[in-house]
Design a protein around this motif. Structure first.
Motif, short mmCIF file in Angstrom:
data_model
loop_
_atom_site.label_atom_id
_atom_site.label_comp_id
_atom_site.label_asym_id
_atom_site.label_seq_id
_atom_site.Cartn_x
_atom_site.Cartn_y
_atom_site.Cartn_z
N GLY A 1 0.82 -1.21 0.00
CA GLY A 1 0.00 0.00 0.00
C GLY A 1 0.84 1.25 0.00
O GLY A 1 1.96 1.27 0.52
N VAL A 2 0.29 2.32 -0.59
CA VAL A 2 0.92 3.64 -0.59
C VAL A 2 -0.15 4.66 -0.23
O VAL A 2 -1.25 4.65 -0.80
CB VAL A 2 1.53 3.98 -1.97
N ARG A 3 0.16 5.51 0.71
CA ARG A 3 -0.80 6.55 1.11
C ARG A 3 -1.08 7.50 -0.07
O ARG A 3 -0.20 7.78 -0.89
CB ARG A 3 -0.26 7.33 2.29
N ARG A 4 -2.29 8.01 -0.10
CA ARG A 4 -2.74 8.84 -1.23
C ARG A 4 -1.82 10.01 -1.52
O ARG A 4 -1.50 10.30 -2.67
CB ARG A 4 -4.15 9.38 -0.94
N GLU A 5 -1.39 10.71 -0.46
CA GLU A 5 -0.59 11.91 -0.67
C GLU A 5 0.81 11.61 -1.21
O GLU A 5 1.52 12.53 -1.64
CB GLU A 5 -0.48 12.72 0.63
N PHE A 6 1.19 10.32 -1.23
CA PHE A 6 2.51 9.96 -1.73
C PHE A 6 2.45 9.14 -3.01
O PHE A 6 3.49 8.68 -3.49
CB PHE A 6 3.28 9.17 -0.66
N ARG A 7 1.27 8.99 -3.58
CA ARG A 7 1.16 8.19 -4.80
C ARG A 7 1.70 8.95 -6.00
O ARG A 7 1.79 10.17 -5.99
CB ARG A 7 -0.30 7.78 -5.02
N GLY A 8 2.08 8.19 -7.03
CA GLY A 8 2.64 8.79 -8.23
C GLY A 8 4.10 9.16 -8.10
O GLY A 8 4.63 9.88 -8.96
N ARG A 9 4.77 8.66 -7.08
CA ARG A 9 6.18 9.01 -6.85
C ARG A 9 7.08 7.78 -6.88
O ARG A 9 8.20 7.81 -6.37
CB ARG A 9 6.31 9.78 -5.54
N GLY A 10 6.58 6.70 -7.43
CA GLY A 10 7.41 5.51 -7.62
C GLY A 10 7.60 4.66 -6.39
O GLY A 10 8.45 3.75 -6.39
N ILE A 11 6.80 4.89 -5.34
CA ILE A 11 6.99 4.15 -4.09
C ILE A 11 6.59 2.69 -4.23
O ILE A 11 7.30 1.78 -3.77
CB ILE A 11 6.24 4.85 -2.94
N ALA A 12 5.44 2.44 -4.86
CA ALA A 12 5.01 1.05 -5.03
C ALA A 12 6.03 0.27 -5.86
O ALA A 12 6.36 -0.88 -5.53
CB ALA A 12 3.63 1.01 -5.69
N GLN A 13 6.52 0.89 -6.94
CA GLN A 13 7.53 0.21 -7.77
C GLN A 13 8.78 -0.10 -6.96
O GLN A 13 9.35 -1.19 -7.08
CB GLN A 13 7.90 1.11 -8.97
N ALA A 14 9.20 0.87 -6.13
CA ALA A 14 10.41 0.66 -5.32
C ALA A 14 10.21 -0.47 -4.32
O ALA A 14 11.11 -1.30 -4.10
CB ALA A 14 10.78 1.95 -4.60
N LEU A 15 9.04 -0.54 -3.72
CA LEU A 15 8.77 -1.59 -2.74
C LEU A 15 8.74 -2.96 -3.41
O LEU A 15 9.27 -3.94 -2.86
CB LEU A 15 7.43 -1.32 -2.05
N LEU A 16 8.13 -3.05 -4.59
CA LEU A 16 8.09 -4.33 -5.29
C LEU A 16 9.48 -4.75 -5.76
O LEU A 16 9.85 -5.93 -5.65
CB LEU A 16 7.14 -4.23 -6.48
N ALA A 17 10.25 -3.81 -6.28
CA ALA A 17 11.60 -4.14 -6.71
C ALA A 17 12.45 -4.58 -5.52
O ALA A 17 13.22 -5.55 -5.61
CB ALA A 17 12.23 -2.93 -7.40
N ASP A 18 12.30 -3.87 -4.41
CA ASP A 18 13.02 -4.25 -3.19
C ASP A 18 12.63 -5.66 -2.75
O ASP A 18 13.50 -6.46 -2.36
CB ASP A 18 12.71 -3.24 -2.08
N ALA A 19 11.33 -5.96 -2.82
CA ALA A 19 10.87 -7.30 -2.45
C ALA A 19 11.50 -8.36 -3.34
O ALA A 19 11.96 -9.40 -2.86
CB ALA A 19 9.34 -7.37 -2.54
N MET A 20 11.54 -8.11 -4.64
CA MET A 20 12.13 -9.08 -5.56
C MET A 20 13.59 -9.35 -5.21
O MET A 20 14.04 -10.51 -5.21
CB MET A 20 12.02 -8.57 -7.00
N HIS A 21 14.32 -8.31 -4.92
CA HIS A 21 15.74 -8.49 -4.57
C HIS A 21 15.88 -9.26 -3.25
O HIS A 21 16.76 -10.12 -3.12
CB HIS A 21 16.44 -7.14 -4.49
#
Length: 351
Positions: free
Chosen positions: A278-298
């Protein structure tokens, strides 16, 4: 309160089996029943003994009132059902199984009737409890029972359909192979990505309730409900990440992961599973979800896992499905939610 529900549900339970609420003495038999059923039906996930111990410890959904376990004359557990419901929540969720050797004999129909009656009682109890607390009281709600099933389990679909349940939502199980090149992302310097730990338990819970407040079917999680996630025997905090907004210390996003080592033997691959993202609304559109998923993969790959996986609501309002596809996930399985609106109970049953 009779632990097996009201007269209607008790009558519906098959007399060939001896029925009682699940207790600590039943843990091994209960877990064995579920494992035997899973060996035939091969679901992606099923409850293990350690998870059943958590269920027995629930204060919100006491097993003595919200479970039923059926034993044959030789003492083998052959069927079970349980419901769980948040106080003042809009639905109850039902789970259960019937030993494959006893399926297609009417036992599942009886268990559904038990679950429906217990759901009616829970809604009536919550309404009465709210009124007794001295507050304004909770408006009476139409009791709703929700069941989940995987697409391949068509015998369950037939049972649910006959009982008057309707499919209301579809979910996609998605996998992403971890061989080869994994995505790299860079966060804005104002954010930091850290490993989930006990010190973040409450702040991530509050962030989760905020993120999912407008998602279909989601209800706020109190500490007990949150514990079912973060204290789950399969939970892997070392594979979980949290993005913090450094100027404020606010949780901007999170990825909570699990790993089922026993499941890896059955399924033939080692899987890192993203339980919640999840990403809070005020922080969406800043690549956070992508970063979390990439971090998880690593993290998953470094732990020797073959596959990153997750489930997504096919109608997720945030466009999550498109994000997952762009990051290399593909749909491998489908599941659905079935709902049934029930007639309210006349009054709480008090035994």
């Amino acid at each position: 309160m009779n632990a097996q529900g009201g007269p209607e549900s008790r009558t519906a339970l098959d007399p060939r089996l001896a029925w009682r609420p699940a207790g600590s003495r039943d843990l091994d038999a209960w877990a064995d029943l579920i494992a035997r059923t899973a060996a035939v039906e091969r679901p992606v996930w099923f409850e293990r003994r350690a998870e059943l111990e958590q269920i027995l410890g629930s204060k919100n959904n006491p097993a003595a009132e919200n479970t039923v376990l059926g034993f044959d004359p030789q003492g083998f557990a052959r069927a079970y059902a349980r419901i769980m419901k948040n106080r003042d929540g809009a639905k109850a969720i039902g789970l259960g199984c019937v030993d494959p050797e006893w399926q297609e004999s009417g036992i599942g129909t009886g268990l559904l009737a038990w679950a429906e009656q217990r759901t009616r009682e829970r809604f009536a109890e919550d309404t009465a409890s709210s009124a007794d607390s001295g507050g304004p009281g909770t408006p009476a709600q139409v009791p709703k029972l929700r069941l989940y099933m995987e697409h391949q389990h068509q015998h369950q679909a037939a049972l649910f359909d006959r009982a008057g349940f309707t499919v209301v939502r579809y979910f996609n199980e998605m996998h992403r192979p971890l061989g080869g090149t994994l995505p790299q992302t860079v966060l804005d310097p104002r954010f930091s990505l850290v490993t989930f730990g006990p010190e973040l338990r409450e702040s991530v819970r509050l962030a989760h309730n905020d993120v999912f407040r407008d998602h279909w079917g989601s209800e706020p999680r109190d500490d007990e409900a949150w514990g079912l996630v973060v204290d789950d025997p399969l939970a892997r905090p070392d594979l979980s990440g949290v993005v913090l907004d450094q100027p404020t210390g606010t949780v901007a996003g999170y990825q909570l992961a699990t790993h089922d080592a026993d499941g890896a033997v059955v399924r033939g691959f080692r899987e890192g599973y993203t339980e919640l993202l999840g990403v809070r609304r005020e922080f969406r559109g800043r690549g956070i979800a992508q970063a979390l998923l990439a971090d998880a993969m690593h993290r998953f790959a470094a732990s020797g896992m073959d596959t990153a996986s997750l489930d997504v609501d096919s109608e997720n309002p945030t466009g999550a499905l498109g994000l997952y596809l762009k990051m290399g996930y593909t749909v491998v399985n489908r599941s659905m939610a079935w709902d049934k609106d029930l007639e309210p109970a006349e009054s709480p049953t008090d035994g």
